[in-house]
Design a protein around this motif. Sequence first.
Motif, mmCIF file in Angstrom:
data_model
loop_
_atom_site.group_PDB
_atom_site.id
_atom_site.type_symbol
_atom_site.label_atom_id
_atom_site.label_comp_id
_atom_site.label_asym_id
_atom_site.label_seq_id
_atom_site.Cartn_x
_atom_site.Cartn_y
_atom_site.Cartn_z
ATOM 1 N N GLN A 591 64.501 80.618 69.291
ATOM 2 C CA GLN A 591 65.622 79.682 69.186
ATOM 3 C C GLN A 591 66.094 79.239 70.562
ATOM 4 O O GLN A 591 66.557 78.093 70.734
ATOM 5 C CB GLN A 591 66.786 80.298 68.395
ATOM 6 N N MET A 592 65.992 80.113 71.557
ATOM 7 C CA MET A 592 66.328 79.699 72.918
ATOM 8 C C MET A 592 65.290 78.689 73.418
ATOM 9 O O MET A 592 65.632 77.655 73.998
ATOM 10 C CB MET A 592 66.363 80.918 73.852
ATOM 11 N N GLN A 593 64.009 78.967 73.189
ATOM 12 C CA GLN A 593 62.959 78.014 73.582
ATOM 13 C C GLN A 593 63.198 76.673 72.891
ATOM 14 O O GLN A 593 63.112 75.611 73.497
ATOM 15 C CB GLN A 593 61.574 78.545 73.181
ATOM 16 N N GLY A 594 63.493 76.757 71.602
ATOM 17 C CA GLY A 594 63.686 75.530 70.835
ATOM 18 C C GLY A 594 64.922 74.761 71.250
ATOM 19 O O GLY A 594 64.908 73.528 71.328
ATOM 20 N N GLY A 595 65.990 75.479 71.523
ATOM 21 C CA GLY A 595 67.217 74.810 71.976
ATOM 22 C C GLY A 595 67.000 74.137 73.318
ATOM 23 O O GLY A 595 67.494 73.031 73.566
ATOM 24 N N ILE A 596 66.229 74.786 74.179
ATOM 25 C CA ILE A 596 65.913 74.200 75.485
ATOM 26 C C ILE A 596 65.100 72.926 75.308
ATOM 27 O O ILE A 596 65.386 71.888 75.911
ATOM 28 C CB ILE A 596 65.171 75.231 76.360
ATOM 29 N N ALA A 597 64.087 72.982 74.448
ATOM 30 C CA ALA A 597 63.267 71.782 74.218
ATOM 31 C C ALA A 597 64.124 70.652 73.658
ATOM 32 O O ALA A 597 64.006 69.493 74.063
ATOM 33 C CB ALA A 597 62.119 72.109 73.266
#
Lengths: 682, 152
Positions: A591-597
């Motif tokens: 979710q952190m990776q996705g939020g960053i993207a």
Amino acid sequence: MEPQGSQEISRRAFLKILSATGAGLLLEITLGGCRETDTPYPTSDSRRTLTPGETPEATSEVTSEALLNENSFAPNIYLEINSKGEVTVTAFRSEMGQGVRTAIAMILAEELDAPWEAVRVIRQAQADPDYGDQVTGGSASVAESFAGLRYAGAGARRILVNAAAKTWDVEPDQCTTQPGQVIHPDGATRLGYGDIVAANRNLEAPPGLRADLKDESTFFLLGTNKGHWDAETIVTGKAIYGLDVRLPGMLFAVLARCPVFGGKLVSFDATQALQVPGVKHLEPVRQAVAVVAENSWAALRGREMLQVTWDEGKNAGLNSGVIREGLGKGFPDPANAKSGTLAGIYDIPFEAHNTMEPMNCTAHLHDEICEVWAPTQNPQAVQTAVAGAIGLPSSSVIINVTLLGGGFGRRLQTDYAVEAALVSQAIGAPVQVFWTRQDDIQHDFYHPMSRHYASVELDAIKLLRINSQESHDIPTGPWRSVGNFPAAYVHECFVDEIAHALGRDPVEIRLELNDQRSQAVIKLAAEKSGWGEPLPPGWGRGIAYHATFGVTPVAMVAEVEVPESGLVRVHRVVCAVDCGTVVNPGNVEAQMQGGIAFGLTAALKARITLSNGRVEQANFDDCPILLMGEMPEVEVYFVDSDRSPSGIGEMGVPPIAPAVANAVFAATGKRIRQIPILSLVE
Amino acid sequence: MGAYNLTVNGQVFSVEADGKMPLLWVLRDLLNLTGTKYSCGEGLCGACTVHLNGEAVRSCTVPVSQAEGKSVITIEGLGLDELHPLQVAWLDEMVTQCGYCQPGQIMTAAALLAAKPHPTDDEIDVALAGSLCRCGTYLRIRAAIHHAAQEA
């Protein structure tokens, strides 16, 4: 006074004897306590979809009953156990990739003390009052249901222990469990949960039976990586999203909508559209025209041949540049800020959601019932809206929630579902209304454009002030992290400006400005990123901190390179997160990776503009998404916490844009007060 | 309208369609193979990727007439008897979030590995540059491709 971590299973619960399936007595536990009901317990996930590859003939029901044999035990509405000890979980929040179905199952299995492999089916609840309001948003699902689900699992375990104890004629409190089994006080004799269910005796809960929660230090599931439950059906192409629903006799439809928001349908000429092979009906639906056909492509071709006259109405001249200039009337000119004061104006544009699965919904109105298959974050709202639109009571509207190919707040709306119900009503057949990418980008409920005036007296930096104005001149709605996104951008970029003006370090100034829990993530991100260590020329580091909805502190340090081309390249992002107890750590990282993207798309690439009342963007070429080659390396570090889980789905979005803007400043000396940062070269 | 014989995942189907109908819609609407996804309809996102005679193509831009006589493999046919190594790697690396783009990602990756069994990060980025993911699973996609390449 109840002991901590324990709850009495109230006798007031209505004990219901199930039918000839032979299941034992049913005790219903809902979140927050017990309640009486006389609605039948839903034992099957009955959605009429076709197995991929099969041609539509008769109705085929796909149920989870295949897994449940004659004897199964359902201690509450969240889980069932069969005589093999296999567990079926009912998920009551919508899955859009945030891992909620998996989390619900993990929490139940943990307290039930069942091995993860014993969980065999996760069914999706329909819109069902038993489960309360199933709205999935605000990153709140696990936070709100964590305690209740733990009690539901613990209560079920307690009933199984009790039944085993009666069989052995021992005291329940002297029995223990290990995953899937109750253990006799002698430490050796065991009864598997399946055997207890098969014996079908003593499964009722006597008065005063207490359910004790596990000590968190003994967790064997929570805190481990279990991936996503639906991954196997996803990678084999078997997963059913809204757009994949297929019913016997189902037609396909697209709507011609006025390209200007709020425009009205004046007239249409169906002649040429009806000549397209496969086109069956043309129906006005509110201010749009539905083109209904035997397959999606015929519907699209029919729409191309449709001639429509619109009254574009008062929004015909809308222009996003003009809207922007109209925002912030009354904001002083920052250039006139008196000495000792720092001020700046920040601009955030309209943003689109761009879920990879475009909007769609399937509806079948028949026999005074409306069945709906919706990839929706808001089943009850869809139920109410559809009922109102077609003139049926809500209880006659059945909402089947499919998987969602992305939500991001767009699917909190009900428009896509009401359309489908109205078309089904008009044509008297099941129909899937789907949106093209262009429909989706041009008829969104956008993240609002906003303008912000930030100011501070440099000798009183804790009194930093931000005035904000938003435009809702076009339809707007929740967009992943909502107001946290602009709030974090403005605040965290401005704090960086303050630091620079005072000659102070951006990390150190944030430690002064934030409380202890926030300081923990700021320090962790700074430490793990090597804050202060040298970077190559043209590179810079920036930090930002935000607690989305005030509940989950996250700090991010971005390492950015700005080469001669002027195109910002984000190489690495270090995140520190305090989300409380971690249910599924790999999923928090995801979710952190996705939020960053998601945040980087807005920070660097895409925005929505309007001209002549129309959204100017139409597809992924002019409304792009971050590409694989643009994705930075991401490291996620957790602050240890035994708080209850506080939410993570949206929390990775707000800090990234300001972290990057601050890094760009560190690399170039250029301060960026608006996004997207398309290029640093004029 | 015409009759087209298609070989999809090893099975022969006869479909009646306009020759211009994109293969994507033939698969999804006429054959009920919904694993191949619609997302942009203009070949910009990769969600509709299938293999046509072993080559990764955007099925939303391939008219069905061009697929006749060729072998079409969709995500449903990638691992028929057992999971394809990429599917196993995707599960091991816990790639999927919403999952909608993943069939297209996997099909594109499968074509890459068939041509380049041990791709570098840069080669992966180039091959999957047109495979969009709104959920941002890119880092794990790359890890899964390396994982599958190593297992081979």
